[in-house]
Design a protein around this motif. Structure first.
Motif, PDB file in Angstrom:
ATOM      1  N   LEU A 122      16.369  57.247  56.415  1.00  0.00           N
ATOM      2  CA  LEU A 122      15.992  58.012  57.601  1.00  0.00           C
ATOM      3  C   LEU A 122      14.758  57.402  58.265  1.00  0.00           C
ATOM      4  CD1 LEU A 122      16.409  60.542  59.374  1.00  0.00           C
ATOM      5  CD2 LEU A 122      14.975  61.785  57.751  1.00  0.00           C
ATOM      6  N   GLN A 123      13.759  57.033  57.464  1.00  0.00           N
ATOM      7  CA  GLN A 123      12.553  56.422  58.007  1.00  0.00           C
ATOM      8  C   GLN A 123      12.866  55.092  58.685  1.00  0.00           C
ATOM      9  OE1 GLN A 123       9.417  57.704  58.183  1.00  0.00           O
ATOM     10  NE2 GLN A 123       8.987  55.904  59.434  1.00  0.00           N
ATOM     11  N   ARG A 124      13.750  54.311  58.083  1.00  0.00           N
ATOM     12  CA  ARG A 124      14.114  53.027  58.686  1.00  0.00           C
ATOM     13  C   ARG A 124      14.840  53.248  60.010  1.00  0.00           C
ATOM     14  NH1 ARG A 124      17.816  48.204  56.027  1.00  0.00           N
ATOM     15  NH2 ARG A 124      17.723  46.817  57.824  1.00  0.00           N
ATOM     16  N   ALA A 125      15.680  54.276  60.071  1.00  0.00           N
ATOM     17  CA  ALA A 125      16.395  54.580  61.318  1.00  0.00           C
ATOM     18  C   ALA A 125      15.423  54.942  62.428  1.00  0.00           C
ATOM     19  CB  ALA A 125      17.388  55.714  61.086  1.00  0.00           C
ATOM     20  N   VAL A 126      14.384  55.708  62.094  1.00  0.00           N
ATOM     21  CA  VAL A 126      13.377  56.073  63.092  1.00  0.00           C
ATOM     22  C   VAL A 126      12.621  54.835  63.557  1.00  0.00           C
ATOM     23  CG1 VAL A 126      11.249  57.382  63.473  1.00  0.00           C
ATOM     24  CG2 VAL A 126      13.161  58.444  62.247  1.00  0.00           C
ATOM     25  N   GLU A 127      12.277  53.960  62.613  1.00  0.00           N
ATOM     26  CA  GLU A 127      11.537  52.750  62.956  1.00  0.00           C
ATOM     27  C   GLU A 127      12.358  51.820  63.859  1.00  0.00           C
ATOM     28  OE1 GLU A 127      10.637  51.202  59.128  1.00  0.00           O
ATOM     29  OE2 GLU A 127       9.027  52.654  58.730  1.00  0.00           O
ATOM     30  N   GLN A 131      14.855  49.908  69.152  1.00  0.00           N
ATOM     31  CA  GLN A 131      15.705  48.747  69.408  1.00  0.00           C
ATOM     32  C   GLN A 131      17.135  49.140  69.778  1.00  0.00           C
ATOM     33  OE1 GLN A 131      15.389  46.051  66.015  1.00  0.00           O
ATOM     34  NE2 GLN A 131      13.419  46.962  65.498  1.00  0.00           N
ATOM     35  N   LEU A 132      17.425  50.429  69.757  1.00  0.00           N
ATOM     36  CA  LEU A 132      18.783  50.883  70.040  1.00  0.00           C
ATOM     37  C   LEU A 132      19.059  50.936  71.538  1.00  0.00           C
ATOM     38  CD1 LEU A 132      19.146  53.897  67.552  1.00  0.00           C
ATOM     39  CD2 LEU A 132      20.003  51.563  67.252  1.00  0.00           C
ATOM     40  N   SER A 133      20.325  50.819  71.877  1.00  0.00           N
ATOM     41  CA  SER A 133      20.733  51.016  73.264  1.00  0.00           C
ATOM     42  C   SER A 133      20.602  52.492  73.611  1.00  0.00           C
ATOM     43  CB  SER A 133      22.190  50.581  73.450  1.00  0.00           C
ATOM     44  OG  SER A 133      23.055  51.453  72.715  1.00  0.00           O
ATOM     45  N   ASP A 134      20.586  52.794  74.895  1.00  0.00           N
ATOM     46  CA  ASP A 134      20.516  54.189  75.317  1.00  0.00           C
ATOM     47  C   ASP A 134      21.711  54.978  74.794  1.00  0.00           C
ATOM     48  OD1 ASP A 134      18.139  53.788  76.622  1.00  0.00           O
ATOM     49  OD2 ASP A 134      19.046  53.520  78.603  1.00  0.00           O
TER      50      ASP A 134
END
Length: 200
Positions: A122-127, A131-134
């Motif tokens: 979960l922490q890695r996903a937040v970090e 970098q994610l697309s909209d």
């Protein structure tokens, strides 16, 4: 409880108490998760991914193999370069109405390790969110709900959510990606045990 499951899960393992105890180690859970998500790998590859030495990785792989979580991929490698793959796509724990104390403690230890690995993910996903697309940012959520339920209705709700995810068909298109859904459902700490303490 179910973890590291594919949406179209065709194979799962329900480990014995001894198997749950063997899996109650965050490194083994991470290792098994990598093999399930990314496919077969060598001890050397896993060691590099997890920041371990190959001796420790090989030891954990042997423990996983002993309890049926991983098997040797005989179609790859050789005696000096052994490849390992996950034996199943998910792990499920049996729901016992009144387990003995030793089984409860073993399951609680496993859940503790699962919580550690899920929190790291979960922490890695937040970090990585920046970098994610909209499109992916808008498809993701970090939410929680608090509702008042009896244990029976709470269990039924969790089962209904799990059934929903089991019915989802995977996309096999260019814009598809592995999408993680975590379910963490529990009484708000301090409200069902009679314990006291400040709650946020």
């Amino acid at each position: 409880m179910q973890f590291y499951a594919a949406a179209m899960d065709l194979t799962s393992i329900t480990p014995s108490p001894a198997g749950m105890k063997a899996l109650s180690h965050p490194v083994r859970l991470r290792m098994l998760g990598l093999l399930r998500a990314e496919g077969a790998a060598t001890a050397t590859t896993l060691a590099a991914r997890l920041g371990l030495n190959t001796g420790a990785t090989s030891y954990h792989l042997r423990q996983l193999a002993q309890h049926g979580f991983v098997v040797e991929d005989t179609e790859r490698g050789n005696a000096r370069d052994r490849w390992w793959k996950a034996a199943h796509q998910s792990t499920r724990t049996a729901r016992e109405e009144h387990p003995d104390q030793a089984t409860r403690e073993t399951l609680d230890a496993l859940v503790q390790s699962v919580a550690i690995v899920m929190t790291e993910q979960l922490q890695r996903a937040v970090e990585e969110r920046g970098q994610l697309s909209d499109e992916w940012r808008n498809a993701s959520t970090f939410s929680d709900w608090g509702i008042r339920l009896t244990p029976a209705r709470a269990r039924a709700l969790v089962q209904a959510l799990a059934d929903t995810f089991d019915d989802v068909e995977e996309d096999d298109t260019e814009d598809a990606a592995d999408f993680i859904i975590q379910i963490n459902a529990y009484p708000r700490p301090g409200t069902a045990t009679g314990s006291e303490g400040e709650q946020s």
